[in-house]
Design a protein around this motif. Sequence first.
Motif: not given
Length: 303
Positions: A47-53, A84-89, A163-168, A294-302
């Motif tokens: 999944l691709v996750a990130g953080s963005y103010n 896929d998922i983005l934490g915003t502030q 959030v507790k997520f479940k991948d479908k 702010h610039l967003p942070v992007y990560v590819q995770l497994e």
Amino acid sequence: MIYIKNIITFCFLACLALGCTGKEGLTRDFEDDLTGPGAGKTDKLSLVAGSYNLRLITANDQGILSWDNRKQWVKKIIQDHDFDILGTQEGVLAQINDITAHSSYAYVGVGRDNGTTQGETCAILYKQEKYTVESSGTFWLSQTPDVPSYGWDANIRRICTWVKFKDKATGTLFFVFNAHYDHQGAVAKLESSKLIIAQIKLIAGNLPVVMTGDLNALPNSEPIAALLQSNLLWDAKVISKTAAQGPEGTSYGYDLSKEPTGRIDHVLVSKTIDVQAFKIIDDDFKTGNIASDHLPVYVQLEL
């Protein structure tokens, strides 16, 4: 004499096998000894996750800096980089609704001032066709985390939404914690890290955790050290399996004349999560279209 040498050799080899590097909390040298959820999985979830103010709506921002103008560029960045998922502030609910309207994203988030609609949020955006929300909540970064409150030496209410997520597709369960630390209170920043570690242990247990946030703290600061030295979370940039991309910093104050050097926006991950790629997205600098300060942070995770 030979007996003593054998003992020394055995201890040395054992130390290597156990990963006695002194770097736990910074780098990870235990990949062969993963025992938590996800250990030994062959069908890992990517999944691709990130953080963005997002920069709140304020009368101080006029013209090209107004939200009415900036929101198109925020939406474009989110869509172009396919989070896929983005934490915003900072975004108030009107901003979050602007971003998610007519899109594939839903969100979880509440206003920090009253726990419902008032004030800035730490909203977590997610692709609703991919994930279901199993449970969620918000706590305040304070001595009374269950009620709207100010913490320690902060003069602004600060929150963390989880959030507790479940991948479908795979059924994988995981947590996302998204926070915005105080911008001034040194005690509040450090205590917020301690509180979040305690809350992750309480809420998430042994399940994988992604933490995102504008932590208003540099990588070598005490609040970040408190997170890393818990041996619960690791800096996604440090443990990325490929070289980090983009500028060093994330907060640039609308100044496109020089790249930022201060990284105060972070993504951290728990033990069983691999970081395949890390970058700070500098589309604002490449296009000249200001989306946020702010610039967003992007990560590819497994997972």
